[in-house]
Design a protein around this motif. Structure first.
Motif, PDB file in Angstrom:
ATOM      1  N   HIS A 151       0.829  -1.203   0.000  1.00  0.00           N
ATOM      2  CA  HIS A 151       0.000   0.000   0.000  1.00  0.00           C
ATOM      3  C   HIS A 151       0.866   1.257   0.000  1.00  0.00           C
ATOM      4  O   HIS A 151       0.571   2.229  -0.704  1.00  0.00           O
ATOM      5  CB  HIS A 151      -0.938   0.009   1.206  1.00  0.00           C
ATOM      6  CG  HIS A 151      -2.119  -0.880   1.038  1.00  0.00           C
ATOM      7  ND1 HIS A 151      -2.076  -2.218   1.339  1.00  0.00           N
ATOM      8  CD2 HIS A 151      -3.369  -0.617   0.600  1.00  0.00           C
ATOM      9  CE1 HIS A 151      -3.259  -2.752   1.091  1.00  0.00           C
ATOM     10  NE2 HIS A 151      -4.065  -1.801   0.638  1.00  0.00           N
ATOM     11  N   ALA A 152       1.934   1.261   0.791  1.00  0.00           N
ATOM     12  CA  ALA A 152       2.833   2.422   0.852  1.00  0.00           C
ATOM     13  C   ALA A 152       3.496   2.664  -0.504  1.00  0.00           C
ATOM     14  O   ALA A 152       3.565   3.802  -0.977  1.00  0.00           O
ATOM     15  CB  ALA A 152       3.889   2.219   1.939  1.00  0.00           C
ATOM     16  N   GLU A 153       3.970   1.613  -1.125  1.00  0.00           N
ATOM     17  CA  GLU A 153       4.636   1.749  -2.422  1.00  0.00           C
ATOM     18  C   GLU A 153       3.655   2.167  -3.511  1.00  0.00           C
ATOM     19  O   GLU A 153       3.997   2.959  -4.393  1.00  0.00           O
ATOM     20  CB  GLU A 153       5.360   0.454  -2.774  1.00  0.00           C
ATOM     21  CG  GLU A 153       6.568   0.221  -1.873  1.00  0.00           C
ATOM     22  CD  GLU A 153       7.157  -1.169  -1.961  1.00  0.00           C
ATOM     23  OE1 GLU A 153       6.479  -2.111  -2.459  1.00  0.00           O
ATOM     24  OE2 GLU A 153       8.306  -1.338  -1.499  1.00  0.00           O
ATOM     25  N   ALA A 154       2.418   1.652  -3.444  1.00  0.00           N
ATOM     26  CA  ALA A 154       1.401   2.058  -4.415  1.00  0.00           C
ATOM     27  C   ALA A 154       1.072   3.542  -4.262  1.00  0.00           C
ATOM     28  O   ALA A 154       0.925   4.262  -5.256  1.00  0.00           O
ATOM     29  CB  ALA A 154       0.139   1.216  -4.247  1.00  0.00           C
ATOM     30  N   PHE A 155       0.981   4.009  -3.027  1.00  0.00           N
ATOM     31  CA  PHE A 155       0.763   5.432  -2.776  1.00  0.00           C
ATOM     32  C   PHE A 155       1.893   6.257  -3.381  1.00  0.00           C
ATOM     33  O   PHE A 155       1.661   7.201  -4.133  1.00  0.00           O
ATOM     34  CB  PHE A 155       0.651   5.700  -1.268  1.00  0.00           C
ATOM     35  CG  PHE A 155       0.959   7.119  -0.894  1.00  0.00           C
ATOM     36  CD1 PHE A 155       0.054   8.131  -1.158  1.00  0.00           C
ATOM     37  CD2 PHE A 155       2.170   7.449  -0.299  1.00  0.00           C
ATOM     38  CE1 PHE A 155       0.342   9.448  -0.828  1.00  0.00           C
ATOM     39  CE2 PHE A 155       2.469   8.750   0.040  1.00  0.00           C
ATOM     40  CZ  PHE A 155       1.550   9.760  -0.231  1.00  0.00           C
ATOM     41  N   TRP A 156       3.131   5.908  -3.063  1.00  0.00           N
ATOM     42  CA  TRP A 156       4.284   6.697  -3.503  1.00  0.00           C
ATOM     43  C   TRP A 156       4.386   6.750  -5.022  1.00  0.00           C
ATOM     44  O   TRP A 156       4.778   7.753  -5.594  1.00  0.00           O
ATOM     45  CB  TRP A 156       5.574   6.132  -2.898  1.00  0.00           C
ATOM     46  CG  TRP A 156       6.669   7.144  -2.902  1.00  0.00           C
ATOM     47  CD1 TRP A 156       7.642   7.303  -3.850  1.00  0.00           C
ATOM     48  CD2 TRP A 156       6.890   8.158  -1.931  1.00  0.00           C
ATOM     49  NE1 TRP A 156       8.463   8.353  -3.522  1.00  0.00           N
ATOM     50  CE2 TRP A 156       8.020   8.901  -2.333  1.00  0.00           C
ATOM     51  CE3 TRP A 156       6.254   8.508  -0.744  1.00  0.00           C
ATOM     52  CZ2 TRP A 156       8.525   9.968  -1.608  1.00  0.00           C
ATOM     53  CZ3 TRP A 156       6.768   9.573  -0.013  1.00  0.00           C
ATOM     54  CH2 TRP A 156       7.883  10.287  -0.454  1.00  0.00           C
ATOM     55  N   GLY A 157       4.007   5.688  -5.670  1.00  0.00           N
ATOM     56  CA  GLY A 157       4.132   5.631  -7.118  1.00  0.00           C
ATOM     57  C   GLY A 157       2.926   6.116  -7.900  1.00  0.00           C
ATOM     58  O   GLY A 157       3.006   6.243  -9.123  1.00  0.00           O
ATOM     59  N   CYS A 158       1.817   6.400  -7.233  1.00  0.00           N
ATOM     60  CA  CYS A 158       0.598   6.758  -7.964  1.00  0.00           C
ATOM     61  C   CYS A 158       0.712   8.139  -8.612  1.00  0.00           C
ATOM     62  O   CYS A 158       1.437   9.011  -8.154  1.00  0.00           O
ATOM     63  CB  CYS A 158      -0.631   6.668  -7.057  1.00  0.00           C
ATOM     64  SG  CYS A 158      -0.901   8.073  -5.962  1.00  0.00           S
ATOM     65  N   ASP A 159      -0.003   8.305  -9.707  1.00  0.00           N
ATOM     66  CA  ASP A 159       0.043   9.562 -10.458  1.00  0.00           C
ATOM     67  C   ASP A 159      -0.366  10.769  -9.621  1.00  0.00           C
ATOM     68  O   ASP A 159       0.245  11.830  -9.727  1.00  0.00           O
ATOM     69  CB  ASP A 159      -0.855   9.476 -11.697  1.00  0.00           C
ATOM     70  CG  ASP A 159      -0.319   8.514 -12.743  1.00  0.00           C
ATOM     71  OD1 ASP A 159       0.883   8.169 -12.695  1.00  0.00           O
ATOM     72  OD2 ASP A 159      -1.114   8.114 -13.621  1.00  0.00           O
ATOM     73  N   ASP A 160      -1.413  10.620  -8.783  1.00  0.00           N
ATOM     74  CA  ASP A 160      -1.865  11.755  -7.972  1.00  0.00           C
ATOM     75  C   ASP A 160      -0.776  12.219  -7.012  1.00  0.00           C
ATOM     76  O   ASP A 160      -0.539  13.408  -6.851  1.00  0.00           O
ATOM     77  CB  ASP A 160      -3.135  11.406  -7.191  1.00  0.00           C
ATOM     78  CG  ASP A 160      -4.362  11.357  -8.070  1.00  0.00           C
ATOM     79  OD1 ASP A 160      -4.363  11.983  -9.154  1.00  0.00           O
ATOM     80  OD2 ASP A 160      -5.340  10.685  -7.679  1.00  0.00           O
ATOM     81  N   PHE A 161      -0.104  11.266  -6.352  1.00  0.00           N
ATOM     82  CA  PHE A 161       0.960  11.672  -5.435  1.00  0.00           C
ATOM     83  C   PHE A 161       2.143  12.253  -6.200  1.00  0.00           C
ATOM     84  O   PHE A 161       2.724  13.259  -5.775  1.00  0.00           O
ATOM     85  CB  PHE A 161       1.443  10.525  -4.542  1.00  0.00           C
ATOM     86  CG  PHE A 161       2.604  10.960  -3.691  1.00  0.00           C
ATOM     87  CD1 PHE A 161       2.432  11.868  -2.660  1.00  0.00           C
ATOM     88  CD2 PHE A 161       3.885  10.514  -3.965  1.00  0.00           C
ATOM     89  CE1 PHE A 161       3.519  12.308  -1.897  1.00  0.00           C
ATOM     90  CE2 PHE A 161       4.969  10.941  -3.212  1.00  0.00           C
ATOM     91  CZ  PHE A 161       4.781  11.837  -2.174  1.00  0.00           C
TER      92      PHE A 161
END
Length: 105
Positions: free
Chosen positions: A73-83
Motif C-alpha cells: 500500500h505504501a509503495e502504491a501510494f508513492w508511485g501513484c500519479d496523484d501523489f
C-alpha cells in the motif's frame, strides 16, 4: 497477495522536510490527505515544531509519519500519479528526505 501463513506487517513512510517557500503548500495540503486515504494510509504525525532529542543534524521545518497496512500500500501510494503530481508541486518549494520502514508485530 500474501502467501498463506505470512504475517502482514504495517509499514510507515517517515519524512523530514525543509521548506524554502510556502507557495505550494495550500494546494498540496488541500489534496494530500485524500490521496493518502485512498491508499489506506493515515497520518500518525504531520507537522512542525520538531525538538532535538539527540544528534547534531539540522532540524527539519516539518516532519511526518504515514501509516499503511503494508509495504504494498505504501509503495502504491508513492508511485501513484496523484501523489507524483503533488510531489512535483512540493518540490517547487521544499526538499524532502523520506524512508519506508516496517512496523513491529
Amino acid at each position: 497477495m500474501q502467501p498463506r501463513g505470512a504475517t502482514v506487517m504495517t509499514a510507515f513512510i517517515i519524512g523530514q522536510m525543509t521548506i524554502e517557500n510556502r507557495d505550494w503548500m495550500e494546494a498540496y495540503f488541500a489534496e494530500i490527505p485524500d490521496v493518502v486515504a485512498r491508499h489506506q494510509g493515515s497520518f500518525s504525525v504531520r507537522g512542525g515544531n520538531p525538538t532535538r532529542m539527540e544528534g547534531e543534524a539540522t532540524l527539519p521545518d516539518a516532519a511526518f509519519v504515514i501509516r499503511f497496512p503494508d509495504r504494498a500500500h505504501a509503495e502504491a501510494f508513492w508511485g501513484c500519479d496523484d501523489f507524483q503530481r503533488l510531489a512535483k508541486l512540493r518540490r517547487s518549494g521544499s526538499s524532502l528526505d523520506a524512508i519506508l520502514v516496517d512496523g513491529t508485530q
